[in-house]
Design a protein around this motif. Structure first.
Motif, PDB file in Angstrom:
ATOM      1  N   VAL A  34       0.819  -1.210   0.000  1.00  0.00           N
ATOM      2  CA  VAL A  34       0.000   0.000   0.000  1.00  0.00           C
ATOM      3  C   VAL A  34       0.851   1.258   0.000  1.00  0.00           C
ATOM      4  O   VAL A  34       0.327   2.356   0.115  1.00  0.00           O
ATOM      5  N   TYR A  36       2.353   3.076  -2.187  1.00  0.00           N
ATOM      6  CA  TYR A  36       2.012   4.133  -3.143  1.00  0.00           C
ATOM      7  C   TYR A  36       0.661   4.765  -2.814  1.00  0.00           C
ATOM      8  O   TYR A  36       0.516   5.994  -2.852  1.00  0.00           O
ATOM      9  N   ALA A  37      -0.319   3.947  -2.444  1.00  0.00           N
ATOM     10  CA  ALA A  37      -1.644   4.479  -2.088  1.00  0.00           C
ATOM     11  C   ALA A  37      -1.523   5.434  -0.905  1.00  0.00           C
ATOM     12  O   ALA A  37      -2.135   6.503  -0.881  1.00  0.00           O
ATOM     13  N   MET A  38      -0.706   5.055   0.081  1.00  0.00           N
ATOM     14  CA  MET A  38      -0.539   5.927   1.250  1.00  0.00           C
ATOM     15  C   MET A  38       0.214   7.195   0.890  1.00  0.00           C
ATOM     16  O   MET A  38      -0.088   8.274   1.393  1.00  0.00           O
ATOM     17  N   PHE A  39       1.189   7.072  -0.016  1.00  0.00           N
ATOM     18  CA  PHE A  39       1.899   8.264  -0.471  1.00  0.00           C
ATOM     19  C   PHE A  39       0.904   9.247  -1.079  1.00  0.00           C
ATOM     20  O   PHE A  39       0.925  10.443  -0.773  1.00  0.00           O
ATOM     21  N   GLN A  40       0.007   8.756  -1.920  1.00  0.00           N
ATOM     22  CA  GLN A  40      -0.959   9.654  -2.557  1.00  0.00           C
ATOM     23  C   GLN A  40      -1.918  10.261  -1.532  1.00  0.00           C
ATOM     24  O   GLN A  40      -2.322  11.423  -1.658  1.00  0.00           O
TER      25      GLN A  40
ATOM     26  N   TYR B  36      -7.231  -1.521   1.872  1.00  0.00           N
ATOM     27  CA  TYR B  36      -7.002  -0.224   2.502  1.00  0.00           C
ATOM     28  C   TYR B  36      -7.328   0.923   1.544  1.00  0.00           C
ATOM     29  O   TYR B  36      -7.959   1.900   1.924  1.00  0.00           O
TER      30      TYR B  36
ATOM     31  N   ALA C  37      -5.784   1.417  -7.425  1.00  0.00           N
ATOM     32  CA  ALA C  37      -5.526   2.692  -6.743  1.00  0.00           C
ATOM     33  C   ALA C  37      -5.199   3.773  -7.774  1.00  0.00           C
ATOM     34  O   ALA C  37      -5.694   4.897  -7.686  1.00  0.00           O
ATOM     35  N   PHE C 207      -2.359  14.004  -8.578  1.00  0.00           N
ATOM     36  CA  PHE C 207      -2.491  12.649  -9.132  1.00  0.00           C
ATOM     37  C   PHE C 207      -1.839  12.466 -10.496  1.00  0.00           C
ATOM     38  O   PHE C 207      -1.904  11.390 -11.078  1.00  0.00           O
TER      39      PHE C 207
END
Lengths: 391, 391, 391
Positions: A34, A36-40, B36, C37, C207
């Motif tokens: 996760v 990258y998702a958390m970075f975004q 997540y 994501a 993004f």
């Protein structure tokens, strides 16, 4: 600015490389888990969250969201270099770019934007860039000192980000103090600016679990998310209750809802990843909410009298909750494989460096060559922007 | 509120634990798959989506986004307890916190916020909290009944979330009915409030696939995403067409675009994960769009005459589309390993419990001890907030 | 519109299937890696980013965000069909739906929305839908030609998306030219509309790394993210500097900050995934920022004189930066396993097809049967929407 970009280019050309996982030889399967998702999520907090939260000033919204974008863009480049050097200065060869380094650059920007909040509306962009230039250096030194040498527990950065950013900013605000800033005619919100500020608040609120868990991993990352989630929920309910209790007619104040509802995220940040039971996270959130709301009504006016004019009240949203986080983490540290003494040393060092370097930086940017803003232009877009329609 | 937080703390202390995957012993590799990322998408829908969608009222925007934050924060704590008890009451030991429990708490908040939409502008915060307190209990019972005992197919929660929330809210609105609410001077949007409402609409629209797929897994999760994506697209085009057909001059109405464009997500919710062909999802979206737009122009005014004043028109966005979803899922169920009879039973039970418990809750919060709002203060921020500038 | 939905339904029913990974037989473990994501990041860019960026027109905000939603919803359905046919026309059997096809549909919408920006405020919805109908067909042909036959490198779609969308839109704008459009009374922003436009800007900015990396994989995906991240940061600092240099009083112009700060993402798009060193990405971002800001102040007014009225200045944000991207990618191509000649051919073919098909489409929608807008109604919501309060 132009000079910086040229120098930055050369430094990046000489020192910056992709991490091996970003090279063809790695056969890497894109991003891991996760991260990258958390970075975004964090990226949204920095640019939308902080940017719109500060648009509450009715005549300074262009500057709030615009300078936030400028400062953060400057900082993520500059801190990539400074953090890169600091983290491996002993045997320095190259700065490696990976998801973690992007997250580290983004959260360094958070610290600088917190300081920006303390001086919001009272500086020129040149002053802001110079302030950021120095703050990033001191931030990198303090962060390396606390995490690599003192080895303190501070996963969510309550100490190295929030405490540092808040007290650095307050020190700068102290130096730049102008009597006219207090109760300034332009300092205030409109119905619309309070709504757009809520865009910032809610996005910060939503993604805070990612902020506290972004650099954690495994089960620690999960606990950081769960503890932050419940701390924020409890803090929010508390902020509403206390806000209404402090008003004679039992009404709520927007400034409390925009800011204090987030204090819980700061307060659990330093220990959210540890074996902190959820009820204790909630209790921490409740305490942070109470302290933060009271701070806006009583402590900020008091500080203003003491020559510290804190435009966004960063002391209430970041400063004091970070101190709560330090105390909590010092207690929890004993139960984990961290040292209470080191936690105490960490906050001590952070306060020392942030306040001292903030004072120095304040005196530097006070020089008129950095075209300081005349007090009658405080909290006003028109000196900085071509404002289409005066409102 | 204060009382609740104290009680909640004790309950969390006694009953709530991290799921084993969030413990050091698990050697878990952080979060599993997209769970997540989808949780955060849903989190945005609850706090930004619902919050800003309701800011369309020109003089009630602080309350819309503020009370949305308060209610949701209250509900995610309270429902974590009630759902935890209900889901394992037979052999209850502890409530385990993991990503799924966070998603479950967030989507329970969705149901309560739908009910909030029906009474928007006509209640005090105390009334809202008491309403939410009871609704969460009944929601948990109904959800457990439908999913664990009747074992109905309702992946996107069209029945247990949207139908329940809408009819519970309409029942409360029926009890709280005041003639003055109809055609109230403050009930209306401004150009700005319609724009900020669109922030909510678009974020709900974007992340709806995650909402319908959040608790699914494997290939079912993928189909839930794909079907929702196309259902929403078809529903949106249809809403524009019908909106313009209903206007003498062929213009569009913002209320249709803000709400009806989302009806397709509700209508496919109960069967999006099944082997529903994409063209059928689109057809469902089209039907939902037509029904929803017509609902705003004809059914809402009719209901208002029948003592049911539905501020946000939740019957058009959630209620009727959820009924369409029930019919569709009952048909599809036959083709899958679900029972048409059970789907019918599910919607029946949900309607029964939601309407009955909504009526009871309505009579409870009507007592003046919960300081009900005087009709002249309907849809007005000033009684609840320190409004800096009257607009 | 109604006709389209019916035809679309039939085509979807006949040709569209779930990809095998979305079927029970696949035993797929939900979504692979970060693809979902990143899809959601791109989804936010299309519907929130483009939608709100165009709300800068003070009297056309309903139409900007509303028509953006309508057009994009139409395009993601229609392009799913056209792209599906084009990508496998030689041995066509079925169109398979998976995460990649959703991303492909979303980024095709980006191209159409760029063209929308060029004619913003000067067309009816019917004209927009007809324009989109034809543009999607030509886009699909050109994209297939460039990527499958010329095999050019264009991971971020600088050529097939940005160049195509911009020059198609400018060609349409040229045909629809009306002298009254230049310096029109309604063409302008208000303080509020500039703020809501920033919502779009900042989400696009955040993004963009996902946009340039969405369809990449492995180490290429990581480099695409890192290069875009730094290109945008450098471009943003540059845009502020140049914007202030061009103003006599050294102030910033909102239009530069809203648009030019994003030009760096376009300029690195075609080669971000290649072994492009980060300093070169930054340099590219800097050049793009300079060109884009100058474009708004000098080139747009010049084009307007030449019968090309570009409402959003898509030539400055998408067109010219895409040309920079083409040059850069042609150079980098030599170092990678791509051909400089093919890159040149790619941009050539794209310019040819986009401009020619744009002119044709322009002449088609000019027919009054598509109820063209009277010039006095340019940039005005009231002809298209029931506007509650005239501002």
């Amino acid at each position: 600015m132009t000079v910086f970009e040229i120098v930055a280019l050369i430094l990046f050309a000489v020192f910056v490389q992709f991490d091996s996982v970003a090279l063809p030889t790695s056969h890497a399967e894109s991003f891991h888990g996760v991260s990258y998702a958390m970075f975004q999520d964090i990226h949204v907090m920095i640019f939308v969250g902080f940017g719109f939260l500060m648009t509450f000033l009715k005549k300074y919204s262009f500057s709030s969201v615009g300078f936030n974008l400028l400062l953060a863009s400057f900082v993520i480049q500059w801190s990539t270099l400074t953090l890169g050097f600091c983290h491996s200065w002993s045997n320095f060869s190259h700065i490696l770019i990976d998801t973690e380094s992007l997250i580290a650059a983004d959260i360094c920007a958070a610290a600088i934007l917190i300081s920006f909040g303390a001086v919001l509306g009272k500086t020129s962009t040149l002053q802001l860039i110079v302030m950021a230039f120095f703050e990033v250096i001191f931030y990198s030194i303090n962060e390396t000192l606390c995490l690599q040498y003192l080895k303190i527990s501070d996963m969510g950065g309550s100490i190295v980000i929030h405490a540092f950013g808040a007290y650095f900013g307050l020190a700068v605000a102290f130096v730049l103090y102008s009597r006219d800033a207090v109760g300034h005619a332009n300092e205030g919100s409109s119905y619309q600016s309070d709504i757009s500020a809520m865009i910032g608040t809610v996005f910060l609120w939503i993604f805070w679990p990612s902020f506290n868990a972004g650099l954690a991993s495994g089960d620690q990352q999960q606990r950081a998310v769960f503890n932050t989630y419940f701390a924020l929920a409890a803090c929010t309910c508390t902020s509403f209750v206390v806000s209404s209790l402090l008003d004679r007619e039992g009404r709520y104040r927007m400034v409390h809802i925009q800011n204090s509802t987030l204090a819980g995220g700061v307060a659990v940040g330093a220990s959210a990843n540890m074996l902190l039971p959820i009820w204790l996270s909630m209790l921490t959130g409740i305490i942070a909410g109470v302290v933060s709301v009271i701070g806006y009504d009583y402590i900020s006016p008091f500080l203003a009298k003491k020559r510290i004019h804190d435009t966004c009240g960063v002391n209430n949203l970041h400063g004091m909750p970070a101190l709560i986080a330090s105390v909590l983490s010092a207690i929890i540290a004993a139960t984990a494989h961290f040292s209470t003494a080191m936690q105490a040393a960490g906050i001590g060092v952070t306060l020392g460096i942030s306040i001292l370097s903030g004072l120095i930086t304040g005196y530097i940017i006070k020089f008129s060559i950095f075209d300081d803003v005349d007090s009658q232009d405080f909290h006003l877009d028109s000196p900085h922007w071509e404002v289409t329609i005066k409102r």
